[in-house]
Design a protein around this motif. Structure first.
Motif, short mmCIF file in Angstrom:
data_model
loop_
_atom_site.label_atom_id
_atom_site.label_comp_id
_atom_site.label_asym_id
_atom_site.label_seq_id
_atom_site.Cartn_x
_atom_site.Cartn_y
_atom_site.Cartn_z
N TYR A 72 0.84 -1.19 0.00
CA TYR A 72 0.00 0.00 0.00
C TYR A 72 0.88 1.25 0.00
CZ TYR A 72 -3.58 3.38 1.25
OH TYR A 72 -4.42 4.47 1.26
N GLY A 73 1.92 1.25 0.83
CA GLY A 73 2.84 2.39 0.88
C GLY A 73 3.50 2.67 -0.47
N GLU A 74 3.78 1.63 -1.22
CA GLU A 74 4.40 1.79 -2.53
C GLU A 74 3.49 2.49 -3.53
OE1 GLU A 74 5.52 -2.22 -3.52
OE2 GLU A 74 7.27 -2.18 -2.19
N LEU A 75 2.19 2.51 -3.26
CA LEU A 75 1.24 3.17 -4.16
C LEU A 75 1.34 4.70 -4.07
CD1 LEU A 75 -1.90 0.89 -3.62
CD2 LEU A 75 -0.32 0.90 -5.58
N GLY A 76 1.94 5.21 -2.99
CA GLY A 76 2.14 6.65 -2.85
C GLY A 76 0.87 7.44 -2.55
N ILE A 77 -0.08 6.83 -1.89
CA ILE A 77 -1.34 7.51 -1.56
C ILE A 77 -1.19 8.15 -0.18
CG2 ILE A 77 -3.81 7.21 -1.17
CD1 ILE A 77 -3.52 4.57 -2.87
N PRO A 78 -1.30 9.48 -0.07
CA PRO A 78 -1.22 10.11 1.25
C PRO A 78 -2.36 9.59 2.15
CG PRO A 78 -1.12 11.76 -0.50
CD PRO A 78 -1.51 10.45 -1.14
N THR A 79 -2.00 9.01 3.27
CA THR A 79 -3.00 8.37 4.13
C THR A 79 -2.79 8.82 5.57
OG1 THR A 79 -3.07 6.47 2.65
CG2 THR A 79 -3.90 6.13 4.89
N PHE A 80 -3.89 9.20 6.20
CA PHE A 80 -3.88 9.67 7.58
C PHE A 80 -4.94 8.91 8.36
CE2 PHE A 80 -2.60 12.95 4.68
CZ PHE A 80 -1.42 13.40 5.23
N ARG A 81 -4.53 8.41 9.51
CA ARG A 81 -5.49 7.70 10.35
C ARG A 81 -5.61 8.44 11.68
NH1 ARG A 81 -0.77 4.69 11.66
NH2 ARG A 81 -0.90 3.85 13.76
N PHE A 82 -6.82 8.52 12.17
CA PHE A 82 -7.08 9.21 13.43
C PHE A 82 -7.65 8.21 14.42
CE2 PHE A 82 -6.97 12.40 10.19
CZ PHE A 82 -6.22 13.40 10.78
#
Length: 181
Positions: free
Chosen positions: A72-82
Motif C-alpha cells: 500500500y505504501g508503494e502506491l504513494g497515496i497520502p494516508t492519515f489515520r485518526f
C-alpha cells in the motif's frame, strides 16, 4: 459485493465521460469503513490509475499484514489515520505484544498466535488522554507506551474491556462496546 460492483460501475461510467479528469478524490471511512477506504484507494489506483488526493480513516482496525502495508505504501497515496485514546477498534486484531500484556493482566487474548500480524497504515493522528491531537513519530517506544496505556486503562475499567464512567464522559456517543450499568 453489490456495493463494490455498483461503485466500480459508476467509476467506469465517470471515467468514460472524462468526468474524473483533473478532479481531486478524497476517500474516508470510519471503523470497518476505514479499512475499506484503504482497499478502495488501492483498487482505484491499480485498476483505474487514479491516485486519491488523500485517504482519511477514523478509528479503523488494522487492515492488513506487514506485506499489505508495504505494498500500500508503494502506491504513494497520502494516508492519515485518526485514533481516539481508549478505543479498542484501532487495536484489532491485536499484535503479539498486546496479547502478551492482556495475558499478564489476566485478560483474554483477542487473536490467535499463528496469525500474521496486522499493522496500521498511514500517518497517525492520535487523540491522547489529555484530549490533545498529536501526530506521533510511531517509534517503538511510542507504540509500546500507547498500547500499554490503552490496555492499562481498559484493565482498570474491568475485564473484557467493560464500560467505565470516565470513558463514558470522554465519549458521549453510544458505542457498541459500551454496556448499560
Amino acid at each position: 459485493n453489490n456495493v463494490w460492483e455498483a461503485l466500480w460501475q459508476a467509476m467506469l461510467r465517470l471515467r468514460a465521460q472524462n468526468v474524473l479528469d483533473g478532479k481531486k478524490i478524497y476517500i474516508t471511512g470510519h471503523s470497518k469503513g476505514g479499512a475499506l477506504a484503504l482497499f478502495a484507494a488501492a483498487r482505484l489506483k491499480k485498476e483505474f490509475g487514479i491516485t486519491a488526493s488523500a485517504v482519511y480513516t477514523f478509528e479503523s482496525p488494522r487492515a492488513g499484514t506487514v506485506d499489505f502495508a508495504r505494498r500500500y505504501g508503494e502506491l504513494g497515496i497520502p494516508t492519515f489515520r485518526f485514533e481516539n485514546r481508549g478505543d479498542i477498534i484501532p487495536h484489532m486484531p491485536p499484535e503479539a505484544d498486546e496479547n502478551e500484556i492482556l495475558a499478564a493482566l489476566g485478560l483474554p487474548a483477542l487473536t490467535v498466535s499463528w496469525w500474521d500480524p496486522y499493522v496500521a497504515v498511514g500517518t497517525l493522528g492520535y487523540i491522547d488522554w489529555d484530549n490533545k491531537l498529536r501526530f506521533a513519530d510511531e517509534s517503538a517506544e511510542f507504540k509500546a507506551k500507547r498500547s500499554r496505556e490503552f490496555i492499562e486503562h481498559r484493565a482498570r475499567a474491568g475485564a473484557g474491556f467493560a464500560h467505565d464512567e470516565a470513558f463514558a464522559r470522554q465519549r458521549p456517543r453510544r458505542h457498541p462496546l459500551h454496556r448499560s450499568e
